[in-house]
Design a protein around this motif. Structure first.
Motif, mmCIF file in Angstrom:
data_model
loop_
_atom_site.group_PDB
_atom_site.id
_atom_site.type_symbol
_atom_site.label_atom_id
_atom_site.label_comp_id
_atom_site.label_asym_id
_atom_site.label_seq_id
_atom_site.Cartn_x
_atom_site.Cartn_y
_atom_site.Cartn_z
ATOM 1 N N ASP A 1 0.838 -1.145 -0.115
ATOM 2 C CA ASP A 1 0.024 0.035 0.005
ATOM 3 C C ASP A 1 0.887 1.310 -0.261
ATOM 4 O O ASP A 1 2.007 1.331 0.599
ATOM 5 N N MET A 2 0.210 2.348 -0.476
ATOM 6 C CA MET A 2 0.885 3.653 -0.277
ATOM 7 C C MET A 2 0.599 4.032 1.107
ATOM 8 O O MET A 2 -0.583 4.347 1.462
ATOM 9 N N PRO A 3 1.451 4.397 2.029
ATOM 10 C CA PRO A 3 1.213 4.721 3.384
ATOM 11 C C PRO A 3 -0.032 5.901 3.484
ATOM 12 O O PRO A 3 -0.756 5.885 4.165
ATOM 13 N N LYS A 4 0.390 6.725 2.391
ATOM 14 C CA LYS A 4 -0.472 7.900 2.345
ATOM 15 C C LYS A 4 -0.889 8.145 0.855
ATOM 16 O O LYS A 4 0.236 8.252 -0.058
ATOM 17 N N PRO A 5 -1.813 7.954 0.242
ATOM 18 C CA PRO A 5 -2.116 8.139 -0.944
ATOM 19 C C PRO A 5 -2.105 9.177 -1.558
ATOM 20 O O PRO A 5 -2.200 10.317 -0.976
ATOM 21 N N TRP B 1 9.458 8.191 -9.751
ATOM 22 C CA TRP B 1 8.985 7.098 -8.989
ATOM 23 C C TRP B 1 9.549 7.673 -7.575
ATOM 24 O O TRP B 1 8.568 7.416 -6.599
ATOM 25 N N ARG B 2 10.754 7.919 -7.255
ATOM 26 C CA ARG B 2 11.233 8.697 -6.181
ATOM 27 C C ARG B 2 10.477 9.501 -5.401
ATOM 28 O O ARG B 2 10.157 9.402 -4.262
ATOM 29 N N LEU C 1 6.917 6.672 1.658
ATOM 30 C CA LEU C 1 7.742 5.574 1.521
ATOM 31 C C LEU C 1 8.988 6.007 1.620
ATOM 32 O O LEU C 1 9.675 6.657 0.545
ATOM 33 N N ASP C 2 9.960 5.656 2.812
ATOM 34 C CA ASP C 2 11.325 6.303 2.796
ATOM 35 C C ASP C 2 12.126 5.099 1.952
ATOM 36 O O ASP C 2 13.235 5.773 1.464
ATOM 37 N N HIS C 3 11.883 3.982 1.894
ATOM 38 C CA HIS C 3 12.694 3.208 1.202
ATOM 39 C C HIS C 3 11.588 2.121 0.029
ATOM 40 O O HIS C 3 11.480 1.186 0.506
ATOM 41 N N PRO C 4 11.467 2.714 -0.984
ATOM 42 C CA PRO C 4 10.507 2.272 -1.918
ATOM 43 C C PRO C 4 11.146 1.054 -2.427
ATOM 44 O O PRO C 4 12.340 1.057 -2.826
#
Length: 147
Positions: A92-96, A129-130, A138-141
């Motif tokens: 999931d994206m933690p925050k959409p 992307w980053r 996401l700190d570490h995608p």
């Protein structure tokens, strides 16, 4: 590394449905646009992409990955022009990340989500992307494999 974005109307195929498909994933069917089809033909196993809810929500809600290379689309009724890949949910994206947020970001002004809004399967640059992953918490995608 290659990154992508898959768009889906949540009432037809939602992120929750994608997650429910499990490790096996599911075909990304029904694409009838040559550029989107060609994007899928360029995908490699393990390539990551954003899962975007279109029409309702207008937000990036998850990350998926390619789990089967381009093959004939089972919904194309024998029309050999149309291919699909299989994708599975990764996280999931933690925050959409909303379309409004993407459009407001100077770093994302050239993202296809902004410039080619109707395209259902889009390429995403590594920088995009980053940045979207950062915006989504996401700190570490997860990364796509090297090209």
């Amino acid at each position: 590394m290659a990154y992508w974005l898959w768009k889906s109307e949540p009432f037809k195929w939602s992120w929750a449905m994608q997650k429910d498909a499990g490790e096996a994933g599911t075909e990304w069917t029904g694409v009838r646009n040559y550029l989107a089809r060609n994007n899928m033909r360029a995908m490699k196993i393990g390539d990551k992409g954003f899962f975007y809810h279109s029409n309702e929500g207008l937000e990036i809600v998850g990350i998926a990955e390619v789990c089967a290379l381009s093959h004939p689309d089972s919904t194309a009724e024998g029309d050999a022009r149309w291919d699909c890949v299989d994708i599975r949910a990764v996280s999931d994206m933690p925050k959409p990340v909303t379309l409004k947020d993407v459009k407001a970001s100077e770093r994302l002004k050239d993202m296809q989500l902004v410039t080619s809004m109707r395209l259902s399967v889009q390429a995403v640059t590594e920088e995009e992307w980053r940045e979207v992953c950062r915006m989504g918490g996401l700190d570490h995608p997860p990364e796509s494999p090297p090209a």
